[in-house]
Design an enzyme around this catalytic site. Structure first.
Site, PDB file in Angstrom:
ATOM      1  N   ARG A 118       8.224   0.966  -3.738  1.00  0.00           N
ATOM      2  CA  ARG A 118       8.946   1.854  -4.643  1.00  0.00           C
ATOM      3  C   ARG A 118       9.337   1.197  -5.620  1.00  0.00           C
ATOM      4  O   ARG A 118       9.457   1.695  -6.835  1.00  0.00           O
ATOM      5  CB  ARG A 118      10.400   2.604  -3.851  1.00  0.00           C
ATOM      6  CG  ARG A 118       9.799   3.649  -2.748  1.00  0.00           C
ATOM      7  CD  ARG A 118      11.012   4.108  -2.185  1.00  0.00           C
ATOM      8  NE  ARG A 118      10.754   5.117  -1.279  1.00  0.00           N
ATOM      9  CZ  ARG A 118      10.272   5.172   0.119  1.00  0.00           C
ATOM     10  NH1 ARG A 118      10.224   3.615   0.516  1.00  0.00           N
ATOM     11  NH2 ARG A 118       9.956   5.911   0.855  1.00  0.00           N
ATOM     12  N   PRO A 143       0.865  -1.020   0.018  1.00  0.00           N
ATOM     13  CA  PRO A 143      -0.035   0.076   0.011  1.00  0.00           C
ATOM     14  C   PRO A 143       0.967   1.397   0.066  1.00  0.00           C
ATOM     15  O   PRO A 143       1.923   1.415   0.692  1.00  0.00           O
ATOM     16  CB  PRO A 143      -0.735  -0.003   1.349  1.00  0.00           C
ATOM     17  CG  PRO A 143      -0.004  -1.255   1.994  1.00  0.00           C
ATOM     18  CD  PRO A 143       0.697  -1.857   1.189  1.00  0.00           C
ATOM     19  N   TYR A 158       1.309   5.824  13.178  1.00  0.00           N
ATOM     20  CA  TYR A 158      -0.236   6.280  13.236  1.00  0.00           C
ATOM     21  C   TYR A 158      -0.908   5.594  14.461  1.00  0.00           C
ATOM     22  O   TYR A 158      -0.425   4.940  15.241  1.00  0.00           O
ATOM     23  CB  TYR A 158      -0.727   5.658  11.830  1.00  0.00           C
ATOM     24  CG  TYR A 158       0.000   6.412  10.693  1.00  0.00           C
ATOM     25  CD1 TYR A 158       0.036   7.830  10.706  1.00  0.00           C
ATOM     26  CD2 TYR A 158       0.567   5.440   9.557  1.00  0.00           C
ATOM     27  CE1 TYR A 158       1.028   8.370   9.509  1.00  0.00           C
ATOM     28  CE2 TYR A 158       1.287   6.448   8.734  1.00  0.00           C
ATOM     29  CZ  TYR A 158       1.348   7.573   8.455  1.00  0.00           C
ATOM     30  OH  TYR A 158       2.065   8.174   7.676  1.00  0.00           O
ATOM     31  N   CYS A 206       0.655   5.579  -0.155  1.00  0.00           N
ATOM     32  CA  CYS A 206      -0.177   6.502  -0.244  1.00  0.00           C
ATOM     33  C   CYS A 206       0.045   7.457  -1.471  1.00  0.00           C
ATOM     34  O   CYS A 206       1.397   7.764  -1.807  1.00  0.00           O
ATOM     35  CB  CYS A 206       0.270   7.572   1.134  1.00  0.00           C
ATOM     36  SG  CYS A 206      -0.366   6.922   2.616  1.00  0.00           S
TER      37      CYS A 206
END
Length: 370
Positions: A324, A23, A182, A25
């Site tokens: 990446r 995942p 988070y 962002c």
């Protein structure tokens, strides 16, 4: 036979290889709603050759977004915006689709990375972040609001509601974001959790809320569909969350039916000292797998096919996730299969792409032109 291209079962989900698109962002949503950028991004990487694609960290509340551009799944509009994207993927790709459900906690209301990434005050278009304790991420930032018990119930219910929306969209799996500093990671780490009630202090207390959220999501997702979790296995800060505590958390999650542990690290403190290097987080996944037997996903600077093959073949992890590397090479799975002697699926218009020496790359297919 390539270990990387061997099948794996995650509950009722059968995957033909051990590669996941991690995942990532995109910071390109509007009011939490996916845009044409998401359509392009997701459909492109759904053809990477990976067995599973995980949709980026998706906020379960508007105030749980990292930035104003983060994806969400807290209302019908967010759900509707994802629907045609999922439908397009299903039409052209066999990849399984997961979604990472998240809440940014005290790291919410931030600028996009290319805009500096700093906290946005409410009077400049931001909002009031919430967290386990009124402790800012950086010393010069305004403190978040500490969640009270009704607030915890609200957040838990928001995770459940988002999981149900994901199931209505027909997604194959859910990953709970409990990493990178988070909200759920904030509860785990003594750096960010300074509560004195039943949700703070001891390891059992700090694990309590993340485990409650996981249990609630697991109950909301059909039993045949897998639910995994992403963790930061260490804060890379002395006195913070560490590998031994992560192993204890994993044991608790195993009892509650977790299907995989996606093993990352860091994110809760700017004081972290991360020893970056190829596969630097793989030893963390290896230790968790060895101590608990839970399926693990290794992440972090995994870029080469032979590197990924060695991780799986040696038993250090059960899967790898690339981020990446996939952005740089959107056909990474194809190239890895060609190098390792594996097979991937591709839509018929792309069958002619296989090199002459790799005619079996897409399985036993023929491409003839009259």
């Amino acid at each position: 036979m390539s270990a990387l291209f061997s099948p794996i079962e995650l509950r009722g989900l059968s995957l033909p290889n051990r590669i996941m698109v991690a995942p990532m962002c995109q910071y390109s949503a509007v009011n939490g709603e996916a845009t044409d950028w998401h359509f392009t991004h997701i459909n492109s990487l759904a053809l990477s050759g990976a067995a599973m694609f995980c949709i980026e960290a998706t906020g379960v509340e508007a105030i749980g977004r990292i930035t104003p551009g983060c994806l969400g799944l807290w209302n019908e509009a967010c759900e509707a915006a994802l629907k045609p994207i999922i439908a397009s993927v299903r039409k052209h790709s066999n990849t399984a689709i997961a979604i990472q459900l998240a809440h940014a906690g005290r790291k919410a209301s931030s600028q996009r990375p290319w805009e500096g990434g700093q906290l946005i005050p409410p009077d400049e278009g931001g909002w009031q972040p919430e967290a386990p304790s009124a402790v800012p991420h950086k010393q010069d930032e305004a403190p978040p609001r500490a969640l009270d018990l009704p607030g915890l119930a609200r957040v838990r219910d928001a995770f459940v509601a988002a999981a149900k929306r994901a199931m209505r969209l027909g997604l194959d799996a859910v990953e709970l974001h409990c990493a990178h500093g988070y909200l759920l990671h904030q509860f785990l780490s003594p750096i960010s959790n300074q509560r004195t009630d039943q949700y703070g202090g001891s390891l059992q207390n700090r694990m309590r809320f993340p485990l409650e959220v996981f249990e609630a999501i697991r109950a909301a997702v059909p039993p045949e569909k897998p639910v995994g979790i992403k963790v930061s296995a260490t804060d890379w800060v002395e006195g913070g969350w560490d590998l031994s505590q992560t192993i204890e958390l994993t044991k608790e999650l195993k009892q509650r039916g977790v299907d995989w542990i996606d093993v990352s690290s860091g994110g809760v403190s700017p004081k972290q000292k991360i020893p970056l290097g190829p596969g630097y987080q793989v030893p963390l996944a290896k230790a968790i797998k060895a101590e608990t037997g839970v399926t693990t996903i290794a992440v972090g600077l995994i870029t080469q096919a032979k590197q990924a093959e060695e991780i799986i073949a040696s038993g250090k992890a059960d899967m790898v996730a690339l981020a990446r590397g996939m952005l740089y090479d959107p056909r990474w799975g194809w190239h890895a299969a060609a190098e390792l002697g594996g097979h991937v699926s591709a839509p018929p218009p792309y069958w002619r792409a296989a090199p002459a020496e790799q005619k079996e790359l897409f399985g036993n297919t023929r491409f003839g032109v009259r």
